[in-house]
Design a protein around this motif. Sequence first.
Motif, short mmCIF file in Angstrom:
data_model
loop_
_atom_site.label_atom_id
_atom_site.label_comp_id
_atom_site.label_asym_id
_atom_site.label_seq_id
_atom_site.Cartn_x
_atom_site.Cartn_y
_atom_site.Cartn_z
N ARG A 34 0.87 -1.36 0.12
CA ARG A 34 -0.17 0.08 0.18
C ARG A 34 0.82 1.41 0.15
O ARG A 34 1.78 1.17 0.68
CB ARG A 34 -0.91 0.05 1.22
CG ARG A 34 -1.79 -1.20 1.53
CD ARG A 34 -2.85 -1.26 0.57
NE ARG A 34 -3.72 -2.49 0.69
CZ ARG A 34 -4.34 -3.05 -0.30
NH1 ARG A 34 -4.27 -2.61 -1.47
NH2 ARG A 34 -5.22 -4.08 0.33
N ASP A 46 -3.90 3.26 3.60
CA ASP A 46 -5.40 3.59 3.48
C ASP A 46 -6.32 3.26 4.59
O ASP A 46 -7.29 3.62 4.72
CB ASP A 46 -6.03 3.15 2.08
CG ASP A 46 -5.77 1.68 1.72
OD1 ASP A 46 -4.83 1.06 2.66
OD2 ASP A 46 -6.37 0.80 1.21
N ARG A 117 -9.13 5.50 9.42
CA ARG A 117 -8.22 4.62 9.82
C ARG A 117 -7.96 3.98 11.18
O ARG A 117 -8.29 4.61 12.11
CB ARG A 117 -6.68 5.00 9.21
CG ARG A 117 -6.59 5.65 7.87
CD ARG A 117 -5.08 6.23 7.96
NE ARG A 117 -4.77 6.74 6.57
CZ ARG A 117 -5.09 7.90 5.88
NH1 ARG A 117 -5.65 8.70 6.80
NH2 ARG A 117 -4.82 8.07 4.73
N ARG A 441 -8.24 4.79 -4.66
CA ARG A 441 -9.10 5.18 -3.59
C ARG A 441 -8.79 6.70 -2.90
O ARG A 441 -9.14 6.94 -2.16
CB ARG A 441 -8.99 4.15 -2.35
CG ARG A 441 -9.27 2.94 -2.93
CD ARG A 441 -9.29 1.58 -1.79
NE ARG A 441 -9.53 0.44 -2.26
CZ ARG A 441 -8.43 -0.34 -2.67
NH1 ARG A 441 -7.17 -0.12 -2.75
NH2 ARG A 441 -8.70 -1.61 -3.30
N ARG A 442 -7.75 6.98 -3.71
CA ARG A 442 -7.33 8.53 -3.06
C ARG A 442 -8.19 9.46 -3.00
O ARG A 442 -8.41 10.22 -1.96
CB ARG A 442 -5.95 8.98 -3.84
CG ARG A 442 -5.18 10.17 -3.36
CD ARG A 442 -4.07 10.62 -4.17
NE ARG A 442 -3.21 9.41 -3.97
CZ ARG A 442 -1.81 9.12 -4.48
NH1 ARG A 442 -1.53 10.43 -5.25
NH2 ARG A 442 -0.99 8.22 -4.49
N ARG A 445 -10.61 8.77 -0.21
CA ARG A 445 -10.11 9.11 1.02
C ARG A 445 -10.14 10.50 1.23
O ARG A 445 -10.18 11.08 2.47
CB ARG A 445 -8.59 8.37 0.77
CG ARG A 445 -7.74 8.83 2.20
CD ARG A 445 -8.05 8.59 3.50
NE ARG A 445 -8.13 7.08 3.43
CZ ARG A 445 -8.57 6.35 4.49
NH1 ARG A 445 -9.26 7.08 5.50
NH2 ARG A 445 -8.70 4.91 4.36
#
Length: 635
Positions: A34, A46, A117, A441-442, A445
Amino acid sequence: MDTRPERRPLRIFAFDPMIARGGDHRVTIEIPYRPIERDERSFRDDRLEVVDYDAATQRYYRAVDLGDDDIAMVHGLEPAEHDPQFHQQMVYAVASKVLENFDRALGRRLRFRRGERLRLFPHAFQARNAYYDRKLNAVLFGYFPADDDDPGANLPGQTIFTCLSHDIIAHEVAHAALTRLHEYYSEPTNPQVPALHEAFADIVAMFQRLTFPELVAPAIRETRGDLLAENNILLNIGSQFGAATGKGQALRRIAGKPDPALFAATREPHALGWILVSAVYEGFVLTYVRRTRDLLRLATGGSGRLPEGELHPDLVNRLTTECVRTAQAVLSMCIRATDYLPPVDPTFSDFLRAMVTADFELNRSDDSGLRADMIEAFRARGIRPEAVGSLAVQSLLLRPEEPDDPAPAEAAEDTSNLELADIVRTLLGFGARELDRNANRRESRRRSQKRRLGEFSVSQSWPELAKAEAAAAPTETAPPESAGADEEEEEETEPELRSIGARLHSWANANRTRLKLDTNPETKVAIRGFHPVHRIAPNGELLIEMVVHVVQKSPSDRPLGGLVYRAGTTVIASIDGHVRYLICKPFQPTREARMVSWLGAFDEACGHSWKTDQLAPRRLLDAYSARAMDGRRWR
């Protein structure tokens, strides 16, 4: 083209520093690669964030840079007992491996509430404790001096770090994952609930260790393949910490001979949970023995009796392969069982039936006999399933909902199924994007972080940690933890998930009778979790489903020591909207009576034999909070 590696190899202690002192029992584990963001005080991917703040000394330790070429080329930092940066590497590697095992078993990426997280604090406080804090969504690891009089194989006063024990890290991260999957399992509505939480965490820690070939092979060689041998180090949990606290032995060890009377006579959650762990381990050993009989016959010319002396290295390697394969199957079976449990008030019987059903759904043939071995191991420990006609595998399977079950209004059911099918497809689309290795997924996020900006920052947690340092000390009483929100909808930051939750709420409200929920409109219905499932069976078939947890809170205000009397149903639906399973815990007078009896037994054990207004209203809930439970465990 993305040329980043698929895996990130990192070195860890397979047990803890005391066991690895001779240079062995240090392994390199591979975790999913990751991208990591780093600053001087923390690093994060992530799903995980490691922040090394020491509340006892009020200082930060500089964050390790796992992306540094010099570190990455040698598979991470060398395992070192007094290197804070290796401590950070250790908690990150083990936690990542736990989450990977959950993803693999559940058929989805485990997503913590609101997409936050999970935070890991390797040196959170100075005390003999480590625990998961739900409010901070963090695992807090303590450190302490070894016992002066009986430190075991440690120096008197030597600093012992809980963040260097694979078992403790995996145990606490498993607590966090199970709390995410079943929030109300943190409430001790019967004696088996906290025991199940502890047992599940130990199962994850123990069987994850058993998937490390570098660790299993020496044990196979030393025990000559006997996984129940007295000299088998794999039977222990928390060796260094049991020794350092003056116990003179590991914190837990698999019991040798099953005692069926022990289960009914045990009430302490850790001891009760260890009976469940021992049963699962024994079922694993029975399956391993069956899978390796042919190897032993080949190695012994058909006699099955090994000659004196060391085993041939080739035989050790083959036995190791079968042991690791069986351990991975058992670990996945136990994790997958969480999708087949009711959302409230579980028992060991529920867990056994969930294990059997979860394995059956993915592996109908069961050539290795794992399901039958588990049933037999549970029976030998005195754990008998409820509401079944026999101990046959078919008898323990949860009853599926048949497509032709009679319904009050067939047209209404068709409409309901069509609506549910559309919800399932929408959720599965979201889950597929989460699983897609090429998905970015940025942006998701960034949106989640922007919405949460100002709600919580890591720096705001330091006062909490300072308080926790004193609260976690063995001589202190742990402060009360939140019991969780009442029956409100689960908060979500993703608009798509919020929409799915609202639609599921409407569907559940319209199907209260079918879900065995209270039909009184004053008794609110809440959706406390919904998850997509994408699983691949051994034969290559794809199992696609949705899991939903629907709960209700009783309108009764009867005091139960901080507990709340709830009903709930787990719904498992296929992509066509057909409800395959309804796993229900409805409101029943017998359930409420058992809760009252459980509170009475607790009060009597605590010396509260006289009725008085001085009894703490949350006494039962506080006594079995995560912090209090793990504080008693490590002591």
